[in-house]
Design a protein around this motif. Structure first.
Motif, short mmCIF file in Angstrom:
data_model
loop_
_atom_site.label_atom_id
_atom_site.label_comp_id
_atom_site.label_asym_id
_atom_site.label_seq_id
_atom_site.Cartn_x
_atom_site.Cartn_y
_atom_site.Cartn_z
N ARG A 4 25.49 -2.81 27.31
CA ARG A 4 25.94 -1.43 27.17
C ARG A 4 27.08 -1.32 26.16
N VAL A 5 27.03 -0.28 25.34
CA VAL A 5 28.11 0.03 24.41
C VAL A 5 28.79 1.30 24.89
N ASN A 9 33.10 3.13 21.12
CA ASN A 9 32.87 2.00 20.20
C ASN A 9 31.59 2.14 19.39
N HIS A 13 28.76 -0.14 15.71
CA HIS A 13 27.41 -0.70 15.82
C HIS A 13 26.42 0.01 14.91
N VAL A 18 21.21 0.14 20.37
CA VAL A 18 22.16 -0.09 21.47
C VAL A 18 21.73 0.69 22.70
#
Lengths: 433, 433
Positions: A4-5, A9, A13, A18
């Motif tokens: 998990r992002v 943030n 990425h 994601v």
């Protein structure tokens, strides 16, 4: 599984596939696309659904919990500069029931009773949640300051056999068939523990059966208590308190910077030396400069505290002011008198932005003095027996203070009702949620 | 005024005139000199009085609080390699009454009831005090681990309107004329707050009206609670718990090194991956390798926990063991079932040195599942209404755990009665001091 992002943030990425997860903060259907804003503990992530998306997904109600897999694509207009495209959304909860007001609107539009009645969902509003981040950061600063000063953290009983602070305002408990009470403060215990650890602090709940319905009182609040031995007098206690308050402010600036920005309040500067005025001089000042003459009164009225706070701001450029030496008659029996000024005490209040924030002082440390103090007040020593006996075993001169966390947070944020900065408050009328 | 020097730092001031302050730990009169050992929060300082010293000073009873000014003189035989000569001693307290046993003797010679009855003075014994330094360091480690993992510290009500954990063992309160209860755990609140903060922890008192007089139960203890959202299942919770326990051990090693040395106990190594065994496999093992066959039992007996702990030590070189999947019938109604194994749950216990230390697991997160779980147990949803309603508003899959601080400390120190590591314990018989 793709790990998990967090929303905050996402832009790190860009280009990658994601997974984000959180609450549907807001849906906005435009002609060609639907934006789904997902809220997690770090912030907001924008998810872009094509017009061809399944209605079941595009129409998930706000506050439903979702997981989104998709590609991070730079977009300067999205929160944080990136958004998720080509998303696959799946619901992790049932479709959410509508909250009593919309957490996505910038302003909180509900009344306080509605907010409190539905706290588990209303506190999700970023502006309401932010206050608790400030509170938690403050507590971290309190502890860090005292840890560095050699204090030991303690945990004391909340169930006590007798009442030491004041007879009123105490909750009774049925304790295995005996009468017991909820502790109104850890006063007795923290003093006794000075004999063990010299310097102690406790962060814990205290209980007051407040029969009045005010914006400043609760049946349970969080008391930040400290007590230290080997003081010359209350000024040594005030020096520790100054460092503690400065560290609390620093901790808010460091650990809750997002909350400070969102709420837009100003953190105070804590002077290296907080100005100090004696109670008697404060009364002289008030008599000279205001329409009232409070001399002879045993305490300061709220209006006096406000005036003195403004005076400290004006003449000392300080939002904090120590008032020392309150008359003995208005302080608890364990208060140490001022050896130089009969009738006055080695106690203090710390005023902050017009209000008393902290009370503290030097305590009696000799058993004979306790017995004399009780006798002078016409109180029997009997209910205080085990308390008073502690002082037969060699106790150093000591003192301490207590900061009401909710009162501190409310003052910092500039909110008028401490219920706004209390998770699930308890008062005369409120026992739920 | 000469500023105070702590006993532990005395040797840094050799040659200088300093002030130390503390308790008369021990007096020893020899023919030519009297040694007065002064104890402060850092350790012991030896003060050398000439034979000509005033008897009033040389005979101050142990535990009297004194201030000593004198010259620091190197002496390899003194504690810390330095002592105070040419002293001027003044008493800061009345001559102390004799404690029920001598805090200066290396061993604690009193019985537990005596220790507890006179806690304000008996806890001064360095060996008794040390346990609380271990406890406080453990709590600091707990918080530090969770702070680093993005958890928010919360403070929840200790006064509740209904009982959610189990009907028994609850203290009733008269709450402004209404019936209320002392909270047995922050379970309900920490789950609700997952909806607000995703990850929360609380260190606070919990209350159980334990009608049994055992060495493992108290009416009030300190619960270290954590709860986190967006878990796949209980294994994500166990991963957080592993890091928390490791950090607690590290914090004890860093912040309470003196206490560890004094008490001479061994800190455990926390494996990067704590071994895990499913409840059903644990029962198989027990059936195969012991004289008993526990298969079909819904829980592990204490003897089984001990055997499994030893097995983990023997086969995995670990003092910790996770047992997962306890039968649903023995877990609270909010427990999440194992979707793969009917009758078993996504729950765990963490065993440490033969004893269950932590209980935790994944919780239900859908309102419909709560209603079904209550119905299956034949319970009315009515008392749980406000709890269950939280889950209508979009709650993520979540789980958590609770560590009993006193149980943890007792296990670490190897003491059998948790009262030994509780400041002023409360139980069926004890409501004082």
């Amino acid at each position: 599984m793709v790990s998990r992002v967090l929303a905050a943030n996402l832009s790190r990425h860009t280009g990658a596939v994601v997974r984000v997860a959180g609450w549907v903060h807001r849906r906005r259907r435009l002609k060609s696309v639907t934006f789904v804003i997902v809220r997690d503990r770090s912030g907001l992530a924008q998810v872009v659904l094509p017009a061809t998306a399944e209605p079941a997904v595009a129409e998930l109600p706000e506050e439903t919990v979702v997981e989104v897999r998709g590609r991070v694509t730079a977009n300067p207009q999205a929160p944080g500069g990136a958004e998720i495209t080509e998303p696959v959304i799946s619901a992790l909860s049932e479709p959410a029931a509508a909250p009593p007001f919309d957490p996505y609107r910038p302003a909180v539009t509900a009344t306080l009773p509605t907010i409190l009645d539905h706290a588990p969902v209303t506190l999700r509003h970023p502006r309401l949640r932010a206050g608790f981040e400030v509170a938690s950061a403050s507590v971290a600063g309190f502890r860090a300051a005292l840890d560095d000063l050699g204090f030991t953290e303690v945990r004391t009983p909340k169930i006590v056999s007798s009442v030491t602070e004041s007879g009123a305002n105490v909750f009774g408990i049925d304790y295995f068939g005996r009468r017991a009470y909820l502790a109104q403060s850890p006063q007795l215990f923290k003093q006794a523990l000075v004999g063990v650890f010299e310097r102690v602090y406790e962060v814990g709940p205290v209980f007051r059966a407040e029969p009045h319905d005010t914006t400043r009182h609760l049946a349970q609040y969080t008391s930040l208590d400290a007590e230290l031995g080997f003081v010359a007098d209350h000024h040594d206690v005030m020096a520790v308190l100054r460092d503690v308050v400065a560290r609390m402010v620093d901790a808010v600036a460091e650990r809750a910077v997002g909350a400070v920005d969102l709420l837009g309040f100003r953190l105070p500067r804590v002077p290296h030396a907080i100005p100090v005025i004696h109670f008697a001089e404060a009364q002289e000042l008030l008599a000279r400069h205001t329409a009232e003459d409070p001399r002879g009164e045993p305490d300061l009225a709220p209006a006096h505290e406000r005036w003195l706070s403004e005076w400290a701001q004006r003449t000392h450029d300080s939002e904090f002011l120590f008032v020392t030496g309150y008359p003995m008659v208005k302080r608890p029996f364990y208060t140490h008198p001022d050896p130089e000024r009969p009738g006055y005490s080695n106690s203090f209040d710390l005023l902050f932005r017009g209000l008393e924030l902290v009370t503290g002082g030097q305590r009696l440390h000799r058993r004979a003095d306790y017995l004399a103090a009780l006798a002078e007040r016409g109180e029997s020593p009997e209910p205080y027996q085990s308390y008073v006996d502690v002082f037969a075993h060699g106790m150093p001169p000591h003192g301490g203070f207590a900061i009401g966390l909710e009162r501190w947070t409310a003052r910092l944020l500039g909110v008028s009702n401490i219920r706004e900065v209390t998770l699930f408050p308890r008062d005369l009328h409120r026992l739920e949620p």
